[in-house]
Design a protein around this motif. Structure first.
Motif, PDB file in Angstrom:
ATOM      1  N   MET A 176      39.266  46.649  29.016  1.00  0.00           N
ATOM      2  CA  MET A 176      38.249  47.707  28.859  1.00  0.00           C
ATOM      3  C   MET A 176      38.808  48.869  28.057  1.00  0.00           C
ATOM      4  N   GLN A 177      40.063  49.182  28.320  1.00  0.00           N
ATOM      5  CA  GLN A 177      40.694  50.284  27.568  1.00  0.00           C
ATOM      6  C   GLN A 177      40.896  49.869  26.115  1.00  0.00           C
ATOM      7  N   LEU A 178      41.430  48.664  25.913  1.00  0.00           N
ATOM      8  CA  LEU A 178      41.741  48.203  24.562  1.00  0.00           C
ATOM      9  C   LEU A 178      40.481  48.021  23.708  1.00  0.00           C
TER      10      LEU A 178
ATOM     11  N   ASP B 179      44.404  53.739  40.461  1.00  0.00           N
ATOM     12  CA  ASP B 179      44.353  53.697  38.989  1.00  0.00           C
ATOM     13  C   ASP B 179      44.303  55.128  38.464  1.00  0.00           C
ATOM     14  N   ARG B 180      44.892  55.304  37.275  1.00  0.00           N
ATOM     15  CA  ARG B 180      44.909  56.650  36.680  1.00  0.00           C
ATOM     16  C   ARG B 180      43.666  56.888  35.821  1.00  0.00           C
ATOM     17  N   ASP B 181      42.958  55.801  35.484  1.00  0.00           N
ATOM     18  CA  ASP B 181      41.832  55.896  34.556  1.00  0.00           C
ATOM     19  C   ASP B 181      40.527  56.183  35.306  1.00  0.00           C
TER      20      ASP B 181
ATOM     21  N   GLY C 179      42.324  48.664  37.502  1.00  0.00           N
ATOM     22  CA  GLY C 179      41.701  48.192  36.252  1.00  0.00           C
ATOM     23  C   GLY C 179      40.235  47.902  36.421  1.00  0.00           C
ATOM     24  N   PHE C 180      39.903  46.600  36.342  1.00  0.00           N
ATOM     25  CA  PHE C 180      38.520  46.167  36.520  1.00  0.00           C
ATOM     26  C   PHE C 180      38.363  45.534  37.907  1.00  0.00           C
ATOM     27  N   GLY C 181      39.437  45.566  38.685  1.00  0.00           N
ATOM     28  CA  GLY C 181      39.369  45.118  40.082  1.00  0.00           C
ATOM     29  C   GLY C 181      39.589  43.627  40.316  1.00  0.00           C
TER      30      GLY C 181
ATOM     31  N   HIS D 157      42.513  57.810  42.977  1.00  0.00           N
ATOM     32  CA  HIS D 157      42.652  58.175  41.571  1.00  0.00           C
ATOM     33  C   HIS D 157      43.989  58.891  41.384  1.00  0.00           C
ATOM     34  N   GLY D 158      44.899  58.260  40.681  1.00  0.00           N
ATOM     35  CA  GLY D 158      46.197  58.905  40.471  1.00  0.00           C
ATOM     36  C   GLY D 158      47.217  57.949  39.880  1.00  0.00           C
ATOM     37  N   LEU D 159      48.464  58.368  39.932  1.00  0.00           N
ATOM     38  CA  LEU D 159      49.553  57.596  39.324  1.00  0.00           C
ATOM     39  C   LEU D 159      50.269  56.754  40.385  1.00  0.00           C
TER      40      LEU D 159
ATOM     41  N   MET E 230      51.163  44.739  41.164  1.00  0.00           N
ATOM     42  CA  MET E 230      51.183  45.652  40.021  1.00  0.00           C
ATOM     43  C   MET E 230      50.964  44.819  38.760  1.00  0.00           C
ATOM     44  N   ASP E 231      49.919  45.159  38.013  1.00  0.00           N
ATOM     45  CA  ASP E 231      49.570  44.414  36.792  1.00  0.00           C
ATOM     46  C   ASP E 231      49.638  45.434  35.651  1.00  0.00           C
ATOM     47  N   LEU E 232      50.790  45.493  35.000  1.00  0.00           N
ATOM     48  CA  LEU E 232      51.077  46.599  34.077  1.00  0.00           C
ATOM     49  C   LEU E 232      50.277  46.547  32.764  1.00  0.00           C
ATOM     50  N   GLY E 233      50.372  47.628  32.030  1.00  0.00           N
ATOM     51  CA  GLY E 233      49.769  47.686  30.694  1.00  0.00           C
ATOM     52  C   GLY E 233      48.344  48.174  30.687  1.00  0.00           C
TER      53      GLY E 233
ATOM     54  N   TYR F 154      44.128  34.754  25.777  1.00  0.00           N
ATOM     55  CA  TYR F 154      45.280  34.913  24.869  1.00  0.00           C
ATOM     56  C   TYR F 154      46.182  36.074  25.290  1.00  0.00           C
ATOM     57  N   ARG F 155      45.578  37.112  25.909  1.00  0.00           N
ATOM     58  CA  ARG F 155      46.322  38.284  26.371  1.00  0.00           C
ATOM     59  C   ARG F 155      47.429  37.915  27.372  1.00  0.00           C
ATOM     60  N   SER F 156      47.240  36.744  28.040  1.00  0.00           N
ATOM     61  CA  SER F 156      48.191  36.364  29.091  1.00  0.00           C
ATOM     62  C   SER F 156      49.497  35.785  28.531  1.00  0.00           C
TER      63      SER F 156
ATOM     64  N   ARG G 278      45.142  57.906  25.596  1.00  0.00           N
ATOM     65  CA  ARG G 278      45.457  58.329  26.963  1.00  0.00           C
ATOM     66  C   ARG G 278      44.710  57.455  27.972  1.00  0.00           C
ATOM     67  N   MET G 279      45.411  57.017  29.016  1.00  0.00           N
ATOM     68  CA  MET G 279      44.739  56.232  30.049  1.00  0.00           C
ATOM     69  C   MET G 279      43.865  57.136  30.916  1.00  0.00           C
ATOM     70  N   ASN G 280      44.213  58.421  30.943  1.00  0.00           N
ATOM     71  CA  ASN G 280      43.325  59.404  31.563  1.00  0.00           C
ATOM     72  C   ASN G 280      43.135  60.528  30.552  1.00  0.00           C
TER      73      ASN G 280
HETATM   74  C1  LIG Z   1      46.238  45.489  33.075  1.00  0.00           C
HETATM   75  S1  LIG Z   1      45.199  46.663  33.828  1.00  0.00           S
HETATM   76  C2  LIG Z   1      44.955  46.026  35.442  1.00  0.00           C
HETATM   77  C3  LIG Z   1      43.883  45.006  35.516  1.00  0.00           C
HETATM   78  C4  LIG Z   1      43.523  44.558  36.914  1.00  0.00           C
HETATM   79  N1  LIG Z   1      44.614  43.888  37.551  1.00  0.00           N
HETATM   80  C5  LIG Z   1      42.295  43.669  36.898  1.00  0.00           C
HETATM   81  O1  LIG Z   1      42.415  42.479  37.230  1.00  0.00           O
HETATM   82  O2  LIG Z   1      41.224  44.135  36.529  1.00  0.00           O
HETATM   83  C6  LIG Z   1      46.267  48.011  34.127  1.00  0.00           C
HETATM   84  C7  LIG Z   1      45.592  49.196  34.765  1.00  0.00           C
HETATM   85  O3  LIG Z   1      46.642  50.031  35.259  1.00  0.00           O
HETATM   86  C8  LIG Z   1      46.310  51.372  35.062  1.00  0.00           C
HETATM   87  N2  LIG Z   1      47.572  52.120  35.019  1.00  0.00           N
HETATM   88  C9  LIG Z   1      48.533  52.064  34.079  1.00  0.00           C
HETATM   89  N3  LIG Z   1      49.546  52.869  34.382  1.00  0.00           N
HETATM   90  C10 LIG Z   1      49.239  53.448  35.566  1.00  0.00           C
HETATM   91  C11 LIG Z   1      49.913  54.387  36.412  1.00  0.00           C
HETATM   92  N4  LIG Z   1      51.103  54.870  36.092  1.00  0.00           N
HETATM   93  N5  LIG Z   1      49.308  54.760  37.556  1.00  0.00           N
HETATM   94  C12 LIG Z   1      48.087  54.256  37.896  1.00  0.00           C
HETATM   95  N6  LIG Z   1      47.409  53.387  37.124  1.00  0.00           N
HETATM   96  C13 LIG Z   1      47.975  52.977  35.984  1.00  0.00           C
HETATM   97  C14 LIG Z   1      45.538  51.390  33.768  1.00  0.00           C
HETATM   98  O4  LIG Z   1      44.687  52.511  33.707  1.00  0.00           O
HETATM   99  C15 LIG Z   1      44.780  50.059  33.843  1.00  0.00           C
HETATM  100  O5  LIG Z   1      43.484  50.251  34.351  1.00  0.00           O
END
Ligand SMILES: C[S@@+](CC[C@H](N)C(=O)[O-])C[C@H]1O[C@@H](n2cnc3c(N)ncnc32)[C@H](O)[C@@H]1O
Length: 307
Positions: A102-104, A50-52, A28-30, A71-73, A95-98, A294-296, A122-124
Motif C-alpha cells: 500500500m505504501q509502495l 504500526d507507525r503508518d 500493515g494491511f493486517g 499507533h507508534g514505533l 515482525m514483517d519488516l520494510g 514477486y516481492r517475496s 515517510r511511513m508517517n
Molecule cells: C511489510 S509491511 C507489513 C505487512 C503486514 N505483515 C501484512 O501482512 O499486511 C511493514 C509495515 O511495518 C510498518 N513499520 C515499519 N517500520 C515500523 C516501525 N519502526 N514501527 C512500527 N511500524 C513500522 C510500516 O508502516 C508497514 O505498514
C-alpha cells in the motif's frame, strides 16, 4: 492490496497457544494479524503496532475484543507492554519488516521510483522530514555515504554528485526527477538502477535500521519464558542485524572483543546474566510463493525461542 509474505510459515513458527498473548509489530494491511486472530481463542490477545496512520485506519475496522491496535514505533515495545501490563507475558512476536504494498503503490507516498509523485518516503507523514527536504539539507559526502551504506550502491559517488549538482538548479520535489538523475548517473540507463538509491533514502528517512536495533535491545525482556520471535526481513542489511543478534544470544559465551582479558570464571558469570535462546533454521519462500508474489523473492524468516 498487500499479499503477506511467508504468511503460513511465519505464523507456524510462532507455535501459537490458543490462549496466548501475541504482538504483530508491523500491522500493515493486517495479513499476519488476521492469521493470528484465527488461531487464538477467547482468552487469547493480539496487540498490533504500526507507525503508518493509514494502517491504523484499516486496523480500526477490525471489531474484535481480543485485538488492540497501537499507533507508534515498534522500538517502543517495552513501553507498550508496560502500559498494557503484558511485560514478560508475551508468547510470540511477529515482525514483517520494510514497506507494505500500500505504501509502495500509492504514488502520493513517494516510495516508488517508477511512479511519479511527491518525493516524501515517510511511513508517517506527520513525523520527521520528507526525502525532498532531507536532500536539500544534506551535503554530498554524507549523501554518498548513505547511498553506499543503506543502498549498497556501487555508483554512490556519481549519483550523489549529480543529485547535488541538479539541486543547485532546482529542488528535487518529485520521484521521477530523482529517478532520472540516478539513471543518468549509472551506465545502464535502466529504471531499476534507481532501486538502491530509493531504498537507501527510505531507510534513512524512516530510521529503519536504528528502529530495528532499538527493538532488538528490548525484545527479550518482553517475551514470556519459551516465548518466540519471528522476523521477516527483505534485504541483507536487515537480515545481517537480525542474524548477528540471534547468533550472539544463542552462543555459549557472548561476543566480546578479543582484546578484553577475562578468565573463564568471569565469562561464566557474564553468561549467567545473559538471556538464553534457541534459534531455528532460516526459512525462505518456495518457488510457488515467489511466482505468486514477486516481492517475496528476497524474504528471509528467522525465529528464536526463549529458553
Ligand atoms: C511489510 S509491511 C507489513 C505487512 C503486514 N505483515 C501484512 O501482512 O499486511 C511493514 C509495515 O511495518 C510498518 N513499520 C515499519 N517500520 C515500523 C516501525 N519502526 N514501527 C512500527 N511500524 C513500522 C510500516 O508502516 C508497514 O505498514
Amino acid at each position: 492490496m498487500h499479499i503477506p509474505v511467508l504468511l503460513k510459515k511465519s505464523i507456524k513458527s510462532l507455535k501459537i497457544k490458543k490462549n496466548g498473548i501475541y504482538i504483530d509489530t508491523t500491522f500493515g494491511f493486517g495479513g499476519h494479524s488476521k492469521e493470528i486472530l484465527k488461531k487464538i481463542n477467547n482468552y487469547g490477545k493480539l496487540y498490533s503496532i504500526d507507525r503508518d496512520p493509514f494502517s491504523i485506519k484499516i486496523a480500526k475496522k477490525i471489531k474484535d475484543k481480543r485485538f488492540k491496535i497501537i499507533h507508534g514505533l515498534f522500538s517502543n515495545i517495552k513501553k507498550y507492554c508496560k502500559k498494557y501490563n503484558i511485560l514478560k507475558k508475551v508468547n510470540g512476536i511477529i515482525m514483517d519488516l520494510g514497506m507494505s504494498s500500500m505504501q509502495l503503490n500509492n504514488k502520493n507516498r513517494g516510495f516508488s521510483y517508477k511512479k511519479n509523485g511527491p518525493l516524501d518516503m515517510r511511513m508517517n507523514q506527520k513525523n520527521g522530514i520528507s526525502a525532498s527536504e532531507w536532500l536539500i539539507k544534506t551535503k554530498e559526502k554524507k549523501l554518498s555515504y548513505i547511498l553506499k551504506k543503506y543502498g549498497e550502491e556501487r555508483y554512490h559517488k556519481k549519483i550523489a554528485f549529480n543529485i547535488i549538482k541538479n539541486m543547485k538548479k532546482k529542488p528535487i520535489k518529485k520521484t521521477c526527477q530523482l529517478s532520472k538523475i540516478i539513471l543518468n548517473s549509472t551506465p545502464y540507463y535502466k529504471i531499476s538502477s534507481a532501486k538502491k538509491t530509493f531504498q537507501a533514502i527510505r531507510i534513512k528517512i524512516n530510521n529503519e535500521l536504528k528502529e530495528l536495533k532499538k527493538f532488538l535491545k528490548k525484545v527479550l525482556n518482553v517475551l514470556a519464558p519459551k516465548g518466540r520471535l519471528s522476523i521477516i526481513s527483505f534485504h541483507s542489511l536487515e537480515d545481517r542485524i537480525v542474524k548477528k543478534f540471534m547468533f550472539n544470544y544463542s552462543r555459549k559465551f557472548p561476543n566480546l572483543p578479543s582484546s578484553i582479558p577475562l578468565t573463564e570464571k568471569e565469562l561464566k558469570k557474564i553468561n549467567q546474566k545473559k538471556k538464553k535462546i534457541k534459534i531455528f533454521k532460516k526459512i525462505i519462500p518456495d518457488k510457488k510463493e515467489i511466482l505468486k508474489n514477486y516481492r517475496s523473492r528476497s524474504a528471509i524468516l528467522r525465529t528464536l525461542k526463549l529458553k
